[in-house]
Design a protein around this motif. Structure first.
Motif, PDB file in Angstrom:
ATOM      1  N   PRO A  85      -6.267  12.480  -0.125  1.00 10.30           N
ATOM      2  CA  PRO A  85      -7.378  11.487   0.468  1.00 10.30           C
ATOM      3  C   PRO A  85      -6.976  10.759   1.653  1.00 10.30           C
ATOM      4  CG  PRO A  85      -7.133  11.623  -2.168  1.00 10.30           C
ATOM      5  CD  PRO A  85      -5.921  12.127  -1.507  1.00 10.30           C
ATOM      6  N   THR A  86      -5.741  10.379   1.632  1.00  8.67           N
ATOM      7  CA  THR A  86      -5.644   9.515   2.781  1.00  8.67           C
ATOM      8  C   THR A  86      -5.617  10.031   4.039  1.00  8.67           C
ATOM      9  OG1 THR A  86      -3.009   9.489   2.476  1.00  8.67           O
ATOM     10  CG2 THR A  86      -4.255   7.688   1.462  1.00  8.67           C
ATOM     11  N   PRO A  87      -4.857  11.158   4.530  1.00  8.06           N
ATOM     12  CA  PRO A  87      -5.291  11.858   5.760  1.00  8.06           C
ATOM     13  C   PRO A  87      -6.724  12.189   6.219  1.00  8.06           C
ATOM     14  CG  PRO A  87      -4.251  13.411   4.381  1.00  8.06           C
ATOM     15  CD  PRO A  87      -4.354  12.155   3.606  1.00  8.06           C
ATOM     16  N   ALA A  88      -7.570  12.528   5.093  1.00  8.57           N
ATOM     17  CA  ALA A  88      -9.088  12.887   5.396  1.00  8.57           C
ATOM     18  C   ALA A  88      -9.569  11.438   5.863  1.00  8.57           C
ATOM     19  CB  ALA A  88      -9.530  13.383   4.013  1.00  8.57           C
TER      20      ALA A  88
ATOM     21  N   VAL B  73       0.784  -1.085   0.006  1.00  6.14           N
ATOM     22  CA  VAL B  73      -0.016  -0.092   0.088  1.00  6.14           C
ATOM     23  C   VAL B  73       0.727   1.133  -0.118  1.00  6.14           C
ATOM     24  CG1 VAL B  73      -0.524   0.395   2.794  1.00  6.14           C
ATOM     25  CG2 VAL B  73      -2.143   0.884   0.967  1.00  6.14           C
ATOM     26  N   ALA B  74       2.039   1.189   0.541  1.00  2.85           N
ATOM     27  CA  ALA B  74       2.970   2.440   0.577  1.00  2.85           C
ATOM     28  C   ALA B  74       3.536   2.546  -0.794  1.00  2.85           C
ATOM     29  CB  ALA B  74       4.025   2.035   1.531  1.00  2.85           C
TER      30      ALA B  74
ATOM     31  N   ALA C 118       2.312   7.766   4.624  1.00  4.07           N
ATOM     32  CA  ALA C 118       2.112   7.312   6.005  1.00  4.07           C
ATOM     33  C   ALA C 118       0.670   6.997   6.468  1.00  4.07           C
ATOM     34  CB  ALA C 118       2.824   8.333   6.870  1.00  4.07           C
ATOM     35  N   CYS C 119      -0.066   7.972   5.872  1.00  3.76           N
ATOM     36  CA  CYS C 119      -1.704   7.807   6.396  1.00  3.76           C
ATOM     37  C   CYS C 119      -2.223   6.616   5.671  1.00  3.76           C
ATOM     38  CB  CYS C 119      -2.324   9.270   6.034  1.00  3.76           C
ATOM     39  SG  CYS C 119      -1.994  10.296   6.932  1.00  3.76           S
TER      40      CYS C 119
END
Length: 457
Positions: free
Chosen positions: A95-98, A75-76, A331-332
């Motif tokens: 998108p990922t931090p949200a 996924v990273a 990271a998220c």
């Protein structure tokens, strides 16, 4: 891998020539030589000489899902190819931090619904300090800025983190701390209880020390109390059950915010998503990191309660604070998948119902009679063993901390990674440990203690 082109001696020489390690006597390290860890799988790490070591510290309290998780690497990689980085300044998001902020709000206590991202627990404790003091200024009470902390607390290595913490040696090396931070006794019954005092009464007395400090400073001047649910780097100091309910009552009574440092205890380690849920605490801020990504990426998240967030949003204007890597998309993405693994594999239920209780039982059964062992305590997948010279009197070896170094070195040599903190041996295993893994750990710990006893007694 590039490092495979170098011999162990070459790697050590390069490390000695250029690498300043954290929390290290550099002269001593360079004389002794470093242990080079080169790979890991499941609950084990392996050094450059091929030795298998059962990792009883989950890296540094963080590798909750164990090593070798290909899907976290995948996924990273996917996120790096799609969007390796963009900032969250300039009215932008990714998108990922949200999505991660939404997920964290779902698993946090009901009053906690906002998230501010950083890259380490130290960073997020800096953020918490700034946010709490800013909150009271926005509420028209700028004089309400004293933070009460505790002896033996660890809240990070930044200037603010060290000032908040209760490690005297660390604070001395600041040569000037952040002002208006006070420290009171830690809730550590084994070392501080009075003769005949019950754990319940000791917990109330330790909480009263906080109340006494609030009254001494004046409640109108106290912004918050900060504490780890279980003091980790200070020696896995587990408070009596009476302590946190009384702390909550005191904070509510005097309108003092409750800052909870869950960097170590978060993401399943205590048998719930957070120790706040295990212990019935209602925090205003929760500092989290480590297990959020299981250490596969650097990421921290300050979870912010509705009371503070509402004022920050409605009255605050621009909050002049942030980090280049706040909400890093890679990271998220790893954090989201890591939390999915914890849920999918039922690791929290396993810790609560099976391995957490078994870890404490197995350690007591395997080491309770050992002449070097004064006390064994545990909570979820956290454990501590007090090392003593005399079980009856609780006399310690002198100088303090020397005996645990002997235990640690023997344990590691027998394939068991443990940490020595003062006169305490501590463990923080990955959540993937089974009963069989725990049995293996206890066997190796016992060997380390037996060999240490030959040297010390």
């Amino acid at each position: 891998m590039t490092y495979q082109n170098y011999s162990l001696e070459q790697l050590r020489a390069i490390d000695n020539a250029h690498h300043l390690h954290p929390f290290t006597d550099h002269k001593d390290l360079r004389e002794a030589g470093t242990r080079v860890i080169v790979r890991a799988d499941g609950p084990f790490v392996y050094d450059s000489e091929g030795h298998e070591i059962l990792d009883g510290m989950a890296g540094l309290w963080c590798v909750n899902v164990g090593y070798g998780r290909d899907e976290l690497a995948d996924v990273a990689s996917e996120q790096m190819r799609e969007l390796p980085y963009y900032n969250n300044f300039f009215r932008c998001t990714t998108p990922t931090p949200a999505l991660l902020a939404q997920k964290l709000a779902e698993i946090a206590p009901p009053n906690v619904n906002q998230v501010f991202f950083g890259s380490s627990g130290s960073e997020s404790n800096d953020t918490a300090l700034r946010m709490v003091r800013h909150y009271w200024a926005l509420e028209g009470k700028p004089e309400k800025n004293i933070i009460i902390s505790r002896d033996s607390a660890y809240h990070g290595s930044t200037v603010a983190g060290v000032s908040l913490g209760g490690m005297s040696a660390m604070r001395e090396q600041l040569y000037g701390e952040v002002p208006n931070i006070r420290h009171v006794m830690c809730p550590y019954a084994y070392g501080l209880a009075e003769p005949g005092e019950s754990d319940h009464d000791f917990g109330l007395r330790a909480a009263k020390a906080v109340e006494d400090e609030i009254l001494a400073a004046g409640p109108e001047n106290v912004a918050a109390f900060i504490g780890e649910p279980i003091q980790g780097a200070g020696g896995v100091k587990i408070p009596p059950a009476s302590y946190w309910p009384e702390i909550q009552r005191i904070c509510d009574k005097y309108d003092v915010l409750l800052m909870l440092d869950e960097v170590i205890t978060g993401y399943g380690r205590t048998g719930a998503w957070f120790a706040a849920q295990s212990m019935g605490i209602k925090p205003d801020t929760m500092t989290t990191a480590k297990g959020l990504t299981s250490g596969y990426q650097p990421l921290s998240a300050l979870l912010v309660g509705d009371r503070i967030a509402s004022t920050l949003v409605e009255k605050g204007g621009e909050f002049y604070h942030g980090y280049t890597y706040s909400g890093h998309p890679v990271a998220c993405a790893v954090a989201l998948r890591n939390l999915e693994i914890i849920e999918r594999e039922g690791l929290i239920d396993r810790v609560r119902d099976e391995t957490g209780p078994y870890l404490g039982e197995a350690l007591k059964a395997g080491l309770g009679d050992h002449p070097l062992v004064g006390e064994i305590r545990s909570f979820g997948m956290l454990a501590a063993i007090e090392v003593v010279k005399d079980k009856g009197t609780r006399e310690r070896f002198q100088p303090g901390g020397t005996a645990t170094e002997v235990v640690r070195d023997h344990a590691i040599a027998r394939g068991m990674m443990m940490r020595a903190v003062g006169d305490t041996m501590i463990m923080s295993p990955p959540l993937i440990w089974t009963k069989e893994t725990i049995d293996l750990a206890v066997e190796r710990v016992r060997k380390g203690f037996d060999l240490a006893a030959r040297d010390l007694l």
